[in-house]
Design a protein around this motif. Sequence first.
Motif, PDB file in Angstrom:
ATOM      1  N   ALA A   1      70.723  27.570  41.778  1.00 45.04           N
ATOM      2  CA  ALA A   1      69.923  27.878  42.953  1.00 45.04           C
ATOM      3  C   ALA A   1      70.817  28.170  44.157  1.00 45.04           C
ATOM      4  N   GLN A   2      71.840  27.359  44.305  1.00 46.34           N
ATOM      5  CA  GLN A   2      72.742  27.555  45.441  1.00 46.34           C
ATOM      6  C   GLN A   2      73.434  28.905  45.351  1.00 46.34           C
ATOM      7  N   GLU A   3      73.822  29.307  44.143  1.00 42.92           N
ATOM      8  CA  GLU A   3      74.477  30.596  43.957  1.00 42.92           C
ATOM      9  C   GLU A   3      73.521  31.762  44.169  1.00 42.92           C
ATOM     10  N   ALA A   4      72.226  31.515  44.135  1.00 48.92           N
ATOM     11  CA  ALA A   4      71.215  32.546  44.375  1.00 48.92           C
ATOM     12  C   ALA A   4      70.790  32.577  45.843  1.00 48.92           C
ATOM     13  N   GLY A   5      71.536  31.888  46.688  1.00 46.69           N
ATOM     14  CA  GLY A   5      71.245  31.914  48.116  1.00 46.69           C
ATOM     15  C   GLY A   5      70.177  30.947  48.570  1.00 46.69           C
ATOM     16  N   ALA A   6      69.834  29.975  47.747  1.00 49.66           N
ATOM     17  CA  ALA A   6      68.792  29.014  48.105  1.00 49.66           C
ATOM     18  C   ALA A   6      69.280  28.080  49.203  1.00 49.66           C
ATOM     19  N   ARG A   7      68.389  27.813  50.140  1.00 56.06           N
ATOM     20  CA  ARG A   7      68.656  26.833  51.189  1.00 56.06           C
ATOM     21  C   ARG A   7      67.927  25.523  50.895  1.00 56.06           C
ATOM     22  N   THR A   8      66.841  25.636  50.140  1.00 53.34           N
ATOM     23  CA  THR A   8      66.013  24.474  49.826  1.00 53.34           C
ATOM     24  C   THR A   8      65.822  24.370  48.323  1.00 53.34           C
ATOM     25  N   LEU A   9      65.980  23.162  47.798  1.00 51.46           N
ATOM     26  CA  LEU A   9      65.768  22.890  46.386  1.00 51.46           C
ATOM     27  C   LEU A   9      64.727  21.784  46.284  1.00 51.46           C
ATOM     28  N   GLY A  10      63.744  21.984  45.410  1.00 50.18           N
ATOM     29  CA  GLY A  10      62.688  20.987  45.252  1.00 50.18           C
ATOM     30  C   GLY A  10      62.617  20.469  43.833  1.00 50.18           C
ATOM     31  N   LEU A  11      62.188  19.229  43.694  1.00 54.45           N
ATOM     32  CA  LEU A  11      61.995  18.606  42.395  1.00 54.45           C
ATOM     33  C   LEU A  11      60.636  17.921  42.420  1.00 54.45           C
ATOM     34  N   ARG A  12      59.821  18.216  41.417  1.00 52.16           N
ATOM     35  CA  ARG A  12      58.484  17.621  41.352  1.00 52.16           C
ATOM     36  C   ARG A  12      58.227  17.185  39.919  1.00 52.16           C
ATOM     37  N   THR A  13      57.731  15.993  39.734  1.00 50.97           N
ATOM     38  CA  THR A  13      57.369  15.500  38.406  1.00 50.97           C
ATOM     39  C   THR A  13      55.893  15.113  38.415  1.00 50.97           C
ATOM     40  N   ARG A  14      55.280  15.249  37.248  1.00 52.06           N
ATOM     41  CA  ARG A  14      53.888  14.827  37.108  1.00 52.06           C
ATOM     42  C   ARG A  14      53.528  14.782  35.630  1.00 52.06           C
ATOM     43  N   ILE A  15      52.376  14.215  35.325  1.00 54.24           N
ATOM     44  CA  ILE A  15      51.840  14.177  33.967  1.00 54.24           C
ATOM     45  C   ILE A  15      50.688  15.166  33.905  1.00 54.24           C
ATOM     46  N   GLU A  16      50.663  15.964  32.835  1.00 59.38           N
ATOM     47  CA  GLU A  16      49.548  16.883  32.597  1.00 59.38           C
ATOM     48  C   GLU A  16      48.837  16.457  31.326  1.00 59.38           C
ATOM     49  N   ALA A  26      48.746  18.785  22.811  1.00 57.68           N
ATOM     50  CA  ALA A  26      49.407  17.617  23.401  1.00 57.68           C
ATOM     51  C   ALA A  26      48.416  16.915  24.322  1.00 57.68           C
ATOM     52  N   ARG A  27      48.181  15.644  24.067  1.00 58.43           N
ATOM     53  CA  ARG A  27      47.254  14.889  24.919  1.00 58.43           C
ATOM     54  C   ARG A  27      47.847  14.699  26.306  1.00 58.43           C
ATOM     55  N   MET A  28      49.167  14.450  26.336  1.00 54.63           N
ATOM     56  CA  MET A  28      49.854  14.213  27.599  1.00 54.63           C
ATOM     57  C   MET A  28      51.233  14.847  27.543  1.00 54.63           C
ATOM     58  N   ALA A  29      51.658  15.386  28.686  1.00 57.45           N
ATOM     59  CA  ALA A  29      53.003  15.961  28.757  1.00 57.45           C
ATOM     60  C   ALA A  29      53.603  15.667  30.126  1.00 57.45           C
ATOM     61  N   LEU A  30      54.895  15.404  30.119  1.00 52.58           N
ATOM     62  CA  LEU A  30      55.650  15.259  31.361  1.00 52.58           C
ATOM     63  C   LEU A  30      56.031  16.651  31.826  1.00 52.58           C
ATOM     64  N   ARG A  31      55.780  16.946  33.085  1.00 55.10           N
ATOM     65  CA  ARG A  31      56.153  18.236  33.656  1.00 55.10           C
ATOM     66  C   ARG A  31      57.167  17.995  34.773  1.00 55.10           C
ATOM     67  N   ILE A  32      58.283  18.703  34.680  1.00 54.63           N
ATOM     68  CA  ILE A  32      59.323  18.636  35.703  1.00 54.63           C
ATOM     69  C   ILE A  32      59.520  20.046  36.226  1.00 54.63           C
ATOM     70  N   ASP A  33      59.285  20.240  37.519  1.00 58.08           N
ATOM     71  CA  ASP A  33      59.467  21.542  38.166  1.00 58.08           C
ATOM     72  C   ASP A  33      60.658  21.466  39.101  1.00 58.08           C
ATOM     73  N   VAL A  34      61.549  22.436  38.966  1.00 63.03           N
ATOM     74  CA  VAL A  34      62.683  22.584  39.876  1.00 63.03           C
ATOM     75  C   VAL A  34      62.481  23.921  40.572  1.00 63.03           C
ATOM     76  N   SER A  35      62.351  23.893  41.894  1.00 60.47           N
ATOM     77  CA  SER A  35      62.060  25.110  42.646  1.00 60.47           C
ATOM     78  C   SER A  35      63.103  25.341  43.730  1.00 60.47           C
ATOM     79  N   ASP A  36      63.209  26.612  44.142  1.00 62.33           N
ATOM     80  CA  ASP A  36      64.133  26.946  45.222  1.00 62.33           C
ATOM     81  C   ASP A  36      63.617  28.152  45.984  1.00 62.33           C
ATOM     82  N   ASP A  37      64.234  28.412  47.115  1.00 59.45           N
ATOM     83  CA  ASP A  37      63.838  29.531  47.967  1.00 59.45           C
ATOM     84  C   ASP A  37      64.886  30.639  47.963  1.00 59.45           C
ATOM     85  N   GLY A  38      65.618  30.772  46.855  1.00 60.96           N
ATOM     86  CA  GLY A  38      66.666  31.789  46.740  1.00 60.96           C
ATOM     87  C   GLY A  38      66.106  33.174  46.486  1.00 60.96           C
ATOM     88  N   CYS A  39      66.971  34.077  46.058  1.00 61.64           N
ATOM     89  CA  CYS A  39      66.586  35.484  45.889  1.00 61.64           C
ATOM     90  C   CYS A  39      65.730  35.737  44.659  1.00 61.64           C
TER      91      CYS A  39
END
Length: 98
Positions: A1-16, A26-39
């Motif tokens: 993300a940093q190499e793509a010009g990102a200034r902000t990096l986010g991490l979000r976890t939840r159960i779906e 799947a009755r239940m799954a762990l979801r991990i999202d990694v987001s950024d504001d890069g190019c």
Amino acid sequence: AQEAGARTLGLRTRIEHGLRLGGQAARMALRIDVSDDGCGVPAALAASVFEPLVSGRADGNGLGLAIAREIAHEHGGELDFVSRPGATAFSLLLPVVP
């Protein structure tokens, strides 16, 4: 993300609940999202970004995402992404087995 010009990096976890992973229910799954504001992921690479030896960087070897997706599949999960300039998110879904 940093190499793509990102200034902000986010991490979000939840159960779906109640979804399909790799063709299996799947009755239940762990979801991990990694987001950024890069190019973002270039449109020319979007369809093949998880293939081995595909990289958007001149000095990249194109193995990281291919290996990460293979590991996710070996654990019954999935790795995917959505991307546009200024908003990219990679999502890892792993089944939760009781």
